[in-house]
Design a protein around this motif. Structure first.
Motif, PDB file in Angstrom:
ATOM      1  N   ASP A 147      -1.161  -5.956  -4.366  1.00  0.00           N
ATOM      2  CA  ASP A 147      -2.493  -6.159  -3.796  1.00  0.00           C
ATOM      3  C   ASP A 147      -3.546  -5.835  -4.853  1.00  0.00           C
ATOM      4  O   ASP A 147      -3.371  -4.897  -5.646  1.00  0.00           O
ATOM      5  CB  ASP A 147      -2.708  -5.263  -2.579  1.00  0.00           C
ATOM      6  CG  ASP A 147      -2.006  -5.798  -1.337  1.00  0.00           C
ATOM      7  OD1 ASP A 147      -1.702  -7.001  -1.308  1.00  0.00           O
ATOM      8  OD2 ASP A 147      -1.752  -5.001  -0.406  1.00  0.00           O
ATOM      9  N   ARG A 200      -8.886  -6.978  -1.575  1.00  0.00           N
ATOM     10  CA  ARG A 200      -8.503  -6.198  -0.403  1.00  0.00           C
ATOM     11  C   ARG A 200      -9.495  -5.062  -0.177  1.00  0.00           C
ATOM     12  O   ARG A 200      -9.944  -4.806   0.935  1.00  0.00           O
ATOM     13  CB  ARG A 200      -7.090  -5.620  -0.588  1.00  0.00           C
ATOM     14  CG  ARG A 200      -6.611  -4.732   0.547  1.00  0.00           C
ATOM     15  CD  ARG A 200      -5.310  -4.023   0.188  1.00  0.00           C
ATOM     16  NE  ARG A 200      -5.469  -3.124  -0.955  1.00  0.00           N
ATOM     17  CZ  ARG A 200      -4.506  -2.315  -1.395  1.00  0.00           C
ATOM     18  NH1 ARG A 200      -3.316  -2.314  -0.802  1.00  0.00           N
ATOM     19  NH2 ARG A 200      -4.713  -1.532  -2.439  1.00  0.00           N
ATOM     20  N   HIS A 235      -1.886   7.357  -0.303  1.00  0.00           N
ATOM     21  CA  HIS A 235      -2.153   6.052  -0.928  1.00  0.00           C
ATOM     22  C   HIS A 235      -2.673   6.309  -2.345  1.00  0.00           C
ATOM     23  O   HIS A 235      -3.843   6.107  -2.644  1.00  0.00           O
ATOM     24  CB  HIS A 235      -3.182   5.301  -0.084  1.00  0.00           C
ATOM     25  CG  HIS A 235      -3.418   3.876  -0.503  1.00  0.00           C
ATOM     26  ND1 HIS A 235      -2.440   3.075  -1.033  1.00  0.00           N
ATOM     27  CD2 HIS A 235      -4.541   3.110  -0.464  1.00  0.00           C
ATOM     28  CE1 HIS A 235      -2.938   1.877  -1.289  1.00  0.00           C
ATOM     29  NE2 HIS A 235      -4.215   1.877  -0.964  1.00  0.00           N
ATOM     30  N   GLU A 282       0.810  -1.213   0.000  1.00  0.00           N
ATOM     31  CA  GLU A 282       0.000   0.000   0.000  1.00  0.00           C
ATOM     32  C   GLU A 282       0.846   1.267   0.000  1.00  0.00           C
ATOM     33  O   GLU A 282       0.331   2.362  -0.286  1.00  0.00           O
ATOM     34  CB  GLU A 282      -0.960   0.018   1.186  1.00  0.00           C
ATOM     35  CG  GLU A 282      -0.305  -0.128   2.540  1.00  0.00           C
ATOM     36  CD  GLU A 282      -0.271  -1.561   3.017  1.00  0.00           C
ATOM     37  OE1 GLU A 282      -0.309  -1.766   4.244  1.00  0.00           O
ATOM     38  OE2 GLU A 282      -0.229  -2.477   2.169  1.00  0.00           O
ATOM     39  N   SER A 308      -0.329  -1.749  -5.943  1.00  0.00           N
ATOM     40  CA  SER A 308      -1.773  -1.995  -5.876  1.00  0.00           C
ATOM     41  C   SER A 308      -2.374  -1.825  -7.262  1.00  0.00           C
ATOM     42  O   SER A 308      -1.986  -0.923  -8.014  1.00  0.00           O
ATOM     43  CB  SER A 308      -2.452  -1.013  -4.905  1.00  0.00           C
ATOM     44  OG  SER A 308      -1.923  -1.103  -3.604  1.00  0.00           O
ATOM     45  N   ASP A 314      -7.385  -4.705  -5.738  1.00  0.00           N
ATOM     46  CA  ASP A 314      -8.674  -4.103  -5.415  1.00  0.00           C
ATOM     47  C   ASP A 314      -9.625  -4.353  -6.582  1.00  0.00           C
ATOM     48  O   ASP A 314      -9.213  -4.834  -7.642  1.00  0.00           O
ATOM     49  CB  ASP A 314      -8.536  -2.595  -5.182  1.00  0.00           C
ATOM     50  CG  ASP A 314      -7.658  -2.261  -3.985  1.00  0.00           C
ATOM     51  OD1 ASP A 314      -7.328  -3.193  -3.225  1.00  0.00           O
ATOM     52  OD2 ASP A 314      -7.291  -1.088  -3.827  1.00  0.00           O
ATOM     53  N   GLY A 367      -0.324   2.832  -6.652  1.00  0.00           N
ATOM     54  CA  GLY A 367      -1.361   1.958  -7.195  1.00  0.00           C
ATOM     55  C   GLY A 367      -1.832   2.502  -8.527  1.00  0.00           C
ATOM     56  O   GLY A 367      -1.450   3.586  -8.957  1.00  0.00           O
ATOM     57  N   GLU A 376      -6.312  -1.811  -9.112  1.00  0.00           N
ATOM     58  CA  GLU A 376      -7.773  -1.831  -8.951  1.00  0.00           C
ATOM     59  C   GLU A 376      -8.396  -2.258 -10.276  1.00  0.00           C
ATOM     60  O   GLU A 376      -8.293  -1.538 -11.276  1.00  0.00           O
ATOM     61  CB  GLU A 376      -8.268  -0.453  -8.538  1.00  0.00           C
ATOM     62  CG  GLU A 376      -9.764  -0.241  -8.652  1.00  0.00           C
ATOM     63  CD  GLU A 376     -10.071   1.163  -9.112  1.00  0.00           C
ATOM     64  OE1 GLU A 376     -10.807   1.313 -10.109  1.00  0.00           O
ATOM     65  OE2 GLU A 376      -9.570   2.114  -8.484  1.00  0.00           O
TER      66      GLU A 376
END
Length: 732
Positions: free
Chosen positions: A102, A247, A427, A28, A61, A104, A32, A63
């Motif tokens: 990660d 997440r 972030h 994080e 990250s 999303d 991202g 998404e």
């Protein structure tokens, strides 16, 4: 030991200590990106290739946002949430973990939330009003239907919600039950009657940029049944495919157009505001916007705000928590109090739009840019909500339309990234990165909006160094705690009162027109070398004092609360502020006069004069639009008079004199008085409060305030600011 050897040893020691204290780099902390799946036409080979590229460059990250497909590639499209789609999603989760990324996921495709499962019953809703005039004393037979040529499509599905009759003497009757098959039959009493019919129609808006399997109507975000039903398709897909929940679930900016109603709004309005809106449709629809209309419309806007938060963002977040996920939300664009909306989710997200001109000498500019809406006053809504609510992350949609495709340089990105950091972001997410197969011809698959932060872009060669800079900044920002100087009260009721129309959506492209005075206040404070967070009425009520500092419910400390020159404020908020200062005054004295500090200037110097002082300020005379730009509220002393608080039907609104009430012809339902001397004790005579020089300062501020309770003149405030090099008089 030689000086050179000592210096070398100290440098080595310093670097060792620095390395030991450096925060752990977690995914994080790395940048991202919004990962557009074009038509969801992904496969394992392409996913593995892209994830390796992203992870190697330093992305932490991603998404997943399914979007429309590539022209000519329709046969490879995968329907959203189908078994094949869920298989690719789970493969992505597994492969991303290998690359330290990660995952999303957008809670839908495109934006806003909606899709094929949304029926017309649960689709975004709007109100349609029709008016008729009839003469009583006889039986009335009137066709009650939508007659406007612009609304002919609504005739097929719009439902009559209310038919109200209003007499000239103020009588109001509900005639809804007397309408059968679209026809009113009513033995009307004598006199002229105005009939107003409310039809609940639909916006007919479809999901924008929808991916295959995600096409359909936009849902009614204020309808709890529609919102709850929307999430069932996700529950079913994840359960049947035994997939890992992401997440974080994401929601893009609120772009639900013209959705100003929901089927149960009238019932919710009565429950929340304490009176029936339908009994005041004539005032509610009055385009001239007299005082009564402004108050009723403000109550309507407050109700819409609460329903959106309660029925959408809060319910969405609870659903995500049930599955071990968090929520990330862009509240801007919604017809709601932005602070409370942002605070109702786990990660508030702001949005940068356009290229900011920082006036940096030698920095290349671009002729192909869009209007810039990345003002710090707008960006801080998200971080303010995170700070006062104690949420660890504030994210950002970064570099949206910074320039056109393949025209953006990293040197242009860096200053705008720093703007996000100083706005409270820790972030960040790029906007964005389209998935593109390895064998796709250059420049690969592209989303229509820039920038294109992907391996096919020429800036990708040097992007890892930029990513590392972002990572180092965010690792420390995420480790730290908010440390802004002041809280600033968001005068939401002034905005709801002043803005015309019925529905007000606070999107980033209109805030400079909606809240220019508030923006000026924020810019003034920041120009003075201070920083702030915004606070809403709800969070003021839960704020306390500890060690001469204000502490919000999230545990964040501030030196003082700044109240802009607001005109309207809920009685409960004002009462809380007054009671709060009174409680802490009793520890010292019962009759100390309140001091006003820094309540006059538009320059940053006035703020410096009160640095580290903890004086309570008199509230600006809210009945005067010429009140001071802002004032301080903290907890050391109190003023012995707060005057009168006059409330609207929802126990909220305005402080104004009795004489102004008489001039405007308005009559509040209730009248409340905050503890303090009565008007007769003051006698309507001018009273003065001088500002004594702060110890150790070279500046004094003198305030002369006149409140004419029993005269026709309006209150005014005049201030002199005297310093070593200044001697001027300013009316505010």
């Amino acid at each position: 030991m030689k000086k050179k050897d000592i210096l070398t040893a100290l440098l080595l020691l310093g670097s060792t200590v620095q390395a030991q204290n450096w925060p752990e780099i977690k995914p994080e902390a790395r940048p991202g990106s919004r990962w557009w799946w074009m038509g969801s036409a992904v496969d394992q080979k392409g996913l593995a290739y892209n994830l390796h590229k992203y992870g190697t460059a330093g992305i932490g990250s991603l998404e997943i946002t399914p979007i429309y497909g590539v022209k000519g590639n329709e046969q490879r499209d995968i329907p959203f949430l189908s078994s094949r789609w869920m298989e690719m999603y789970q493969y992505t989760q597994d492969e991303a973990q290998k690359n330290g990324i990660d995952i999303d996921m957008n809670t839908g495709t495109g934006w806003p939330f909606g899709g094929p499962e949304i029926t017309l019953e649960h689709a975004a809703t709007r109100a349609i009003f029709e008016q008729y005039t009839v003469t009583g004393g006889k039986k009335i037979e009137q066709q009650i239907e939508i007659t406007s040529p612009k609304e002919q499509k609504q005739r097929e599905f719009a439902q009559l919600s209310r038919l109200m009759a209003y007499a000239e003497d103020g009588t109001c009757l509900n005639l809804t039950s007397k309408v059968k098959n679209g026809k009113l039959e009513w033995n009307a009493p004598k006199g002229k009657w105005k009939l107003i019919a409310l039809f609940v129609g639909k916006t007919l808006q479809k999901v924008k940029r929808a991916a295959p399997g995600g096409e359909g109507y936009v849902m009614d975000h204020m309808n709890p049944e529609a919102v709850k039903g929307y999430f069932t398709k996700f529950d079913r897909a994840f359960k049947q495919n035994k997939a890992t929940y992401p997440r974080t679930f994401f929601n893009d900016s609120y772009e639900v157009y013209k959705a100003d109603w929901t089927p149960h709004l009238l019932e919710e309005f009565e429950r929340r505001r304490g009176y029936k809106l339908e009994e005041h449709f004539p005032e509610f629809l009055d385009a001239s916007r007299p005082e009564a209309t402004r108050r009723i419309v403000s109550d309507y806007r407050e109700t819409v705000s609460e329903m959106l938060i309660d029925n959408f963002t809060t319910q969405w977040t609870k659903w995500a928590h049930k599955h071990g996920s968090t929520t990330r939300n862009q509240a801007h664009g919604s017809p709601a109090n932005l602070i409370d909306t942002y605070a109702s989710v786990d990660i508030p997200e702001c949005e940068g739009f356009g290229l900011t001109d920082f006036h940096i000498k030698g920095l290349r500019k671009d002729s192909l840019t869009r209007p810039n809406f990345s003002d710090i006053s707008m960006l801080k809504y998200a971080s303010s909500a995170a700070h006062i609510a104690g949420k660890p992350y504030t994210s950002s949609e970064t570099f949206t339309w910074l320039t056109e495709h393949f025209r953006t340089s990293l040197s242009q990105c860096k200053p705008d990234m720093d703007l996000m950091f100083v706005s409270g972001v820790n972030h960040m997410f790029f906007h964005g990165t389209p998935y593109s197969p390895q064998d796709a011809a250059w420049p690969g698959w592209l989303f229509y909006a820039s920038i294109n932060m992907s391996p096919t872009n020429s800036i990708w060669r040097d992007a890892p160094a930029f990513f590392e800079y972002i990572t180092r900044c965010q690792s420390f920002l995420q480790m730290g705690q908010p440390d802004n100087d002041f809280l600033v009260y968001l005068p939401i009721y002034d905005l709801w009162d002043e803005l015309p129309g019925r529905l007000v959506s606070f999107d980033i492209h209109k805030m400079d027109r909606y809240a220019p005075k508030f923006i000026k206040t924020i810019q003034t404070i920041i120009a003075g070398g201070y920083d702030v967070d915004y606070i809403s009425d709800a969070f003021i009520k839960t704020t306390r004092c500890a060690d001469n500092q204000l502490v919000t419910s999230g545990g964040t400390h501030y030196k003082a609360l700044i109240v802009p020159a607001a005109r309207l404020m809920p009685a409960a908020t004002l009462r809380f502020l007054y009671t709060y200062t009174d409680i802490h005054t009793r520890k010292r004295t019962h009759h100390r006069r309140l001091r006003l500090s820094a309540g006059t200037g538009t320059d940053g110097n006035s703020l410096r004069r009160v640095e580290n002082t903890m004086w309570t300020s008199v509230y600006p005379p809210l009945e005067s639009r010429r009140a001071s730009l802002f004032c301080f509220v903290s907890t050391k002393q109190r003023y012995r008079r707060m005057g009168y608080t006059e409330c609207s039907r929802n126990d909220c609104h305005v402080l104004q004199s009795d004489e102004r009430r008489k001039r405007q012809g308005t009559k509040p339902d209730r009248k409340r008085e905050i503890a303090g001397p009565s008007a007769t004790e003051i006698g309507g005579k001018p009273h003065h409060s001088d500002i004594r020089q702060v110890t150790g300062r070279r500046t004094s501020v003198e305030l002369s305030q006149r409140t004419d309770i029993q005269s026709e003149s309006r209150p005014w405030m005049e201030t002199r600011i005297r310093g070593k090099h200044t001697d001027h008089k300013r009316s505010v």
